[in-house]
Design a protein around this motif. Structure first.
Motif, PDB file in Angstrom:
ATOM      1  N   TRP A 155       1.008  -1.315  -0.062  1.00 48.61           N
ATOM      2  CA  TRP A 155      -0.041   0.036  -0.158  1.00 48.61           C
ATOM      3  C   TRP A 155       1.016   1.235  -0.037  1.00 48.61           C
ATOM      4  CZ3 TRP A 155      -3.437  -2.496  -1.819  1.00 48.61           C
ATOM      5  CH2 TRP A 155      -4.041  -3.697  -1.134  1.00 48.61           C
ATOM      6  N   LEU A 156       1.857   1.216   0.789  1.00 51.47           N
ATOM      7  CA  LEU A 156       2.852   2.239   0.809  1.00 51.47           C
ATOM      8  C   LEU A 156       3.522   2.580  -0.764  1.00 51.47           C
ATOM      9  CD1 LEU A 156       4.518   4.708   1.982  1.00 51.47           C
ATOM     10  CD2 LEU A 156       6.210   2.849   2.897  1.00 51.47           C
ATOM     11  N   ALA A 157       3.919   1.458  -1.367  1.00 58.63           N
ATOM     12  CA  ALA A 157       4.468   1.586  -2.636  1.00 58.63           C
ATOM     13  C   ALA A 157       3.574   2.459  -3.539  1.00 58.63           C
ATOM     14  CB  ALA A 157       4.786   0.078  -3.213  1.00 58.63           C
ATOM     15  N   LEU A 158       2.147   1.585  -3.449  1.00 60.76           N
ATOM     16  CA  LEU A 158       1.218   2.160  -4.365  1.00 60.76           C
ATOM     17  C   LEU A 158       0.844   3.780  -4.219  1.00 60.76           C
ATOM     18  CD1 LEU A 158      -1.427   1.727  -6.325  1.00 60.76           C
ATOM     19  CD2 LEU A 158      -2.713   1.506  -4.211  1.00 60.76           C
ATOM     20  N   GLY A 159       0.951   4.102  -2.997  1.00 64.47           N
ATOM     21  CA  GLY A 159       0.809   5.492  -2.881  1.00 64.47           C
ATOM     22  C   GLY A 159       2.025   6.340  -3.200  1.00 64.47           C
ATOM     23  N   LEU A 160       3.316   5.971  -3.288  1.00 61.29           N
ATOM     24  CA  LEU A 160       4.597   6.581  -3.531  1.00 61.29           C
ATOM     25  C   LEU A 160       4.284   6.384  -5.278  1.00 61.29           C
ATOM     26  CD1 LEU A 160       7.311   5.177  -1.393  1.00 61.29           C
ATOM     27  CD2 LEU A 160       6.024   6.988  -1.116  1.00 61.29           C
ATOM     28  N   ILE A 161       3.857   5.396  -6.017  1.00 61.24           N
ATOM     29  CA  ILE A 161       3.805   5.286  -7.451  1.00 61.24           C
ATOM     30  C   ILE A 161       2.924   6.228  -7.768  1.00 61.24           C
ATOM     31  CG2 ILE A 161       3.198   3.947  -9.318  1.00 61.24           C
ATOM     32  CD1 ILE A 161       4.624   1.491  -7.710  1.00 61.24           C
ATOM     33  N   ILE A 162       1.676   6.336  -7.203  1.00 61.94           N
ATOM     34  CA  ILE A 162       0.537   7.361  -7.703  1.00 61.94           C
ATOM     35  C   ILE A 162       1.012   8.690  -7.537  1.00 61.94           C
ATOM     36  CG2 ILE A 162      -1.638   8.045  -7.481  1.00 61.94           C
ATOM     37  CD1 ILE A 162      -2.404   5.433  -6.571  1.00 61.94           C
ATOM     38  N   SER A 163       1.894   9.100  -6.337  1.00 63.00           N
ATOM     39  CA  SER A 163       2.544  10.429  -6.085  1.00 63.00           C
ATOM     40  C   SER A 163       3.639  10.620  -7.179  1.00 63.00           C
ATOM     41  CB  SER A 163       3.074  10.443  -4.664  1.00 63.00           C
ATOM     42  OG  SER A 163       2.355  10.216  -3.646  1.00 63.00           O
ATOM     43  N   TRP A 164       4.249   9.800  -7.566  1.00 61.72           N
ATOM     44  CA  TRP A 164       5.150   9.927  -9.052  1.00 61.72           C
ATOM     45  C   TRP A 164       4.446  10.573  -9.934  1.00 61.72           C
ATOM     46  CZ3 TRP A 164      10.274   9.080 -10.400  1.00 61.72           C
ATOM     47  CH2 TRP A 164      10.656   9.206 -11.446  1.00 61.72           C
ATOM     48  N   TYR A 165       3.510  10.092 -10.299  1.00 60.14           N
ATOM     49  CA  TYR A 165       2.648  10.419 -11.604  1.00 60.14           C
ATOM     50  C   TYR A 165       1.821  11.854 -11.302  1.00 60.14           C
ATOM     51  CZ  TYR A 165       3.772   6.308 -13.865  1.00 60.14           C
ATOM     52  OH  TYR A 165       4.582   5.261 -14.635  1.00 60.14           O
ATOM     53  N   LEU A 166       1.382  12.236  -9.940  1.00 66.33           N
ATOM     54  CA  LEU A 166       1.081  13.405  -9.534  1.00 66.33           C
ATOM     55  C   LEU A 166       2.073  14.392  -9.461  1.00 66.33           C
ATOM     56  CD1 LEU A 166      -0.919  15.161  -7.947  1.00 66.33           C
ATOM     57  CD2 LEU A 166      -0.057  14.504  -5.979  1.00 66.33           C
ATOM     58  N   ALA A 206      -4.732   7.451  -1.491  1.00 71.38           N
ATOM     59  CA  ALA A 206      -6.092   7.964  -1.654  1.00 71.38           C
ATOM     60  C   ALA A 206      -5.820   9.577  -1.881  1.00 71.38           C
ATOM     61  CB  ALA A 206      -6.751   8.037  -0.461  1.00 71.38           C
ATOM     62  N   GLY A 207      -4.976  10.175  -1.405  1.00 71.92           N
ATOM     63  CA  GLY A 207      -4.725  11.654  -1.526  1.00 71.92           C
ATOM     64  C   GLY A 207      -3.978  11.985  -2.886  1.00 71.92           C
ATOM     65  N   ALA A 208      -3.068  11.066  -3.327  1.00 77.81           N
ATOM     66  CA  ALA A 208      -2.537  11.526  -4.399  1.00 77.81           C
ATOM     67  C   ALA A 208      -3.481  10.986  -5.695  1.00 77.81           C
ATOM     68  CB  ALA A 208      -1.167  10.629  -4.724  1.00 77.81           C
ATOM     69  N   SER A 209      -4.269   9.994  -5.684  1.00 71.89           N
ATOM     70  CA  SER A 209      -5.017   9.756  -6.613  1.00 71.89           C
ATOM     71  C   SER A 209      -6.126  10.634  -7.023  1.00 71.89           C
ATOM     72  CB  SER A 209      -5.578   8.243  -6.535  1.00 71.89           C
ATOM     73  OG  SER A 209      -6.361   8.262  -5.408  1.00 71.89           O
ATOM     74  N   THR A 210      -6.905  11.227  -5.892  1.00 74.76           N
ATOM     75  CA  THR A 210      -7.797  12.216  -5.931  1.00 74.76           C
ATOM     76  C   THR A 210      -7.145  13.548  -6.654  1.00 74.76           C
ATOM     77  OG1 THR A 210      -7.545  12.787  -3.593  1.00 74.76           O
ATOM     78  CG2 THR A 210      -9.264  11.289  -4.233  1.00 74.76           C
ATOM     79  N   LEU A 211      -6.184  13.855  -6.109  1.00 75.85           N
ATOM     80  CA  LEU A 211      -5.465  15.247  -6.697  1.00 75.85           C
ATOM     81  C   LEU A 211      -4.964  15.238  -8.105  1.00 75.85           C
ATOM     82  CD1 LEU A 211      -4.830  18.042  -6.058  1.00 75.85           C
ATOM     83  CD2 LEU A 211      -2.741  17.128  -5.406  1.00 75.85           C
ATOM     84  N   ALA A 231     -13.561   9.275  -6.010  1.00 75.37           N
ATOM     85  CA  ALA A 231     -14.165   9.780  -4.600  1.00 75.37           C
ATOM     86  C   ALA A 231     -14.973   8.654  -3.965  1.00 75.37           C
ATOM     87  CB  ALA A 231     -14.960  10.852  -5.016  1.00 75.37           C
ATOM     88  N   ALA A 232     -15.453   7.779  -4.752  1.00 72.04           N
ATOM     89  CA  ALA A 232     -16.185   6.517  -4.247  1.00 72.04           C
ATOM     90  C   ALA A 232     -15.392   5.536  -3.625  1.00 72.04           C
ATOM     91  CB  ALA A 232     -17.162   6.151  -5.044  1.00 72.04           C
ATOM     92  N   VAL A 233     -14.248   5.237  -4.459  1.00 75.49           N
ATOM     93  CA  VAL A 233     -13.181   4.140  -3.927  1.00 75.49           C
ATOM     94  C   VAL A 233     -12.556   5.034  -2.617  1.00 75.49           C
ATOM     95  CG1 VAL A 233     -10.980   3.411  -4.470  1.00 75.49           C
ATOM     96  CG2 VAL A 233     -12.824   3.347  -6.179  1.00 75.49           C
ATOM     97  N   VAL A 234     -12.225   6.002  -2.827  1.00 74.17           N
ATOM     98  CA  VAL A 234     -11.302   6.667  -1.341  1.00 74.17           C
ATOM     99  C   VAL A 234     -12.200   6.633  -0.160  1.00 74.17           C
ATOM    100  CG1 VAL A 234      -9.611   7.801  -2.916  1.00 74.17           C
ATOM    101  CG2 VAL A 234     -11.545   8.955  -1.931  1.00 74.17           C
ATOM    102  N   ALA A 244      -8.928  14.891   1.585  1.00 74.31           N
ATOM    103  CA  ALA A 244      -8.302  14.811   0.228  1.00 74.31           C
ATOM    104  C   ALA A 244      -9.282  15.353  -0.679  1.00 74.31           C
ATOM    105  CB  ALA A 244      -7.920  13.661  -0.073  1.00 74.31           C
ATOM    106  N   LEU A 245     -10.752  14.893  -0.615  1.00 73.20           N
ATOM    107  CA  LEU A 245     -11.410  15.271  -1.329  1.00 73.20           C
ATOM    108  C   LEU A 245     -12.191  16.714  -1.366  1.00 73.20           C
ATOM    109  CD1 LEU A 245     -14.112  12.427  -1.356  1.00 73.20           C
ATOM    110  CD2 LEU A 245     -12.199  13.010  -3.099  1.00 73.20           C
TER     111      LEU A 245
END
Length: 456
Positions: A155-166, A206-211, A231-234, A244-245
């Protein structure tokens, strides 16, 4: 002509795009994955006790969810989770029953044995529980709890990877992106949340994907329907992702501001985006509340935790006293005593200073750089609103009040560090981001491998 058209469509199709991503971003994403797994696996191997921040409740929920059972409000702990705490111990003054006790009674555990995590939506628990069972089959993974904690690395890696694209969406270089993302992983609150069983492990994702989706919508690169999906997923992960929303809604509202350098989106577009986020989150939360309420097995108002925090009213002073609780969201002071160090306190303080400076500095950019102004202003406002928002949320939900901890704003961390990088500027960020990441990793890994570093 048909063959040429087919060849073109294949070359620009999903498989081709995946190959391009693997070639250009693959090495960086691998570093993020390995870094996240390194921190969480080290933490899980050294920190064997059950964490005091409701980890027992989350373990029990995940174990039951992995077997298809969702915890109901008023339900008590199951034997497997109680046995884990009895044998591992807990990182608190509470003394659980002995490991070899023939029978374990829920009543002698925390909160009289009631699982107070029951109101949380089940998405995190189902995914973590199933993943933990799969990981438990691997050599060296000795229990469900260890497997669930290792899932925190995913889950941490997922957050970091989405943050990379953010950060890529914000125009930052790969060097800066890598440094900011790795620094994010070394924030003590983030590391602890990822390495123990709790649904804050998905806050960064959650925060990186919504933004990210919001910024792409503002630029006309994605449809508003994706705002409803994310929004529904987070909100089916954890209700605290509401901040985040809120941040995204503020960004949409500020994006209507037109400047000479960058035209804003129309008010209609902003309303559609905010409406999509609002309606989707309300429906997701409302559906879960209806399901959860219908499955209640014991009056929630009689549960000890509810009674302990129950209040008849809250006043303006209560809201005012909690304004700074989420500024910054990294300021939670809990860190396992086994790894206590003045250096950890210093690192937490430096990260908090960077977050405040980045948000305020970006907000003060004004019309010169509209994107920084929008993101900085929205992030600063969201941090200040976090405390009062959850004061209201707790009172409306069950006439309860407890000062909301800073970790309730964890989903704002990707936006916070993005503001810091933008505020630094290209040249400074290319130097400071990698240095910060190296220092943070040396500190966290050193503490986890060798125990506390000598005090300052």
């Amino acid at each position: 002509m048909a063959d040429e058209s087919t060849e073109t469509s294949v070359s620009t199709g999903p498989l081709s795009r995946l190959r391009t991503v693997a070639r250009t971003d693959g090495p960086y994403l691998l570093v993020l994955l390995l870094g996240a797994i390194l921190i969480t696996s080290l933490f899980a191997s050294r920190y064997t006790k059950i964490g005091p921040v409701d980890e027992l409740q989350h373990i029990d929920y995940a174990q039951k969810a992995s077997r298809g059972h969702l915890v109901a409000i008023g339900e008590r702990f199951g034997e497997p989770a109680m046995r884990e705490e009895a044998c591992r111990g807990i990182d608190a003054a509470f003394q659980p029953p002995p490991c070899d006790a023939a029978v374990l009674a829920p009543e002698v555990y925390q909160e009289a044995g009631f699982n107070t995590a029951a109101p949380h939506p089940p998405l995190y628990y189902v995914a973590t529980g199933i993943g933990a069972r799969l990981l438990s089959a691997l050599p060296g993974v000795d229990s469900f709890v260890t497997g669930a904690r290792l899932m925190g690395g995913i889950w941490l890696a997922l957050g970091l990877i989405i943050s990379w694209y953010l950060l890529a969406e914000l125009g930052l270089s790969k060097q800066v992106r890598l440094g900011i993302c790795l620094t994010m992983a070394t924030i003590p609150l983030v590391a602890y949340s990822a390495a123990t069983v709790n649904n804050d492990a998905l806050a960064l994702a959650a925060g990186a994907s919504t933004l990210l989706v919001t910024l792409r919508y503002i630029r006309g690169r994605t449809h508003w329907i994706w705002l409803t999906v994310v929004a529904a997923v987070v909100m089916t992960i954890r209700a605290t992702n509401l901040v985040a929303l809120m941040l995204c809604c503020l960004v949409l509202l500020l994006a209507t501001r037109t400047t000479e350098r960058r035209p804003g989106i129309s008010l209609k577009q902003a309303i559609i985006g905010i409406g999509a986020i609002g309606a989707s989150s309300v429906l997701a939360v409302g559906a879960w509340v209806a399901i959860s309420t219908s499955r209640t097995v014991y009056p929630p108002e009689k549960i000890p935790m509810s009674q302990r925090f129950r209040v008849d009213s809250i006043g303006f002073e209560t809201f005012l006293s909690n304004v700074l609780n989420g500024a910054p969201p990294t300021a939670d002071h809990y860190w396992p005593a086994a790894f206590a160090s003045s250096w950890i306190v210093l690192w937490t303080g430096l990260i908090g200073f960077a977050i405040i400076a980045g948000a305020v500095g970006s907000a003060l950019e004004g019309s010169a750089t509209p994107l920084r102004f929008q993101l900085g202003s929205a992030t600063a406002l969201a941090m200040l609103a976090t405390g009062p928002l959850f004061v209201a949320f707790g009172f409306i939900q069950g006439h309860g009040y407890a000062p909301p901890p800073p970790r309730y704003g964890m989903s704002l961390i990707p936006a916070c560090l993005a503001c810091f990088a933008l505020c630094l500027g290209t040249r400074k960020a290319r130097f400071i981001a990698p240095v910060a990441a190296a220092c943070g990793f040396a500190l966290i890994v050193g503490v986890l491998m060798n125990g506390p570093i000598a005090p300052l």
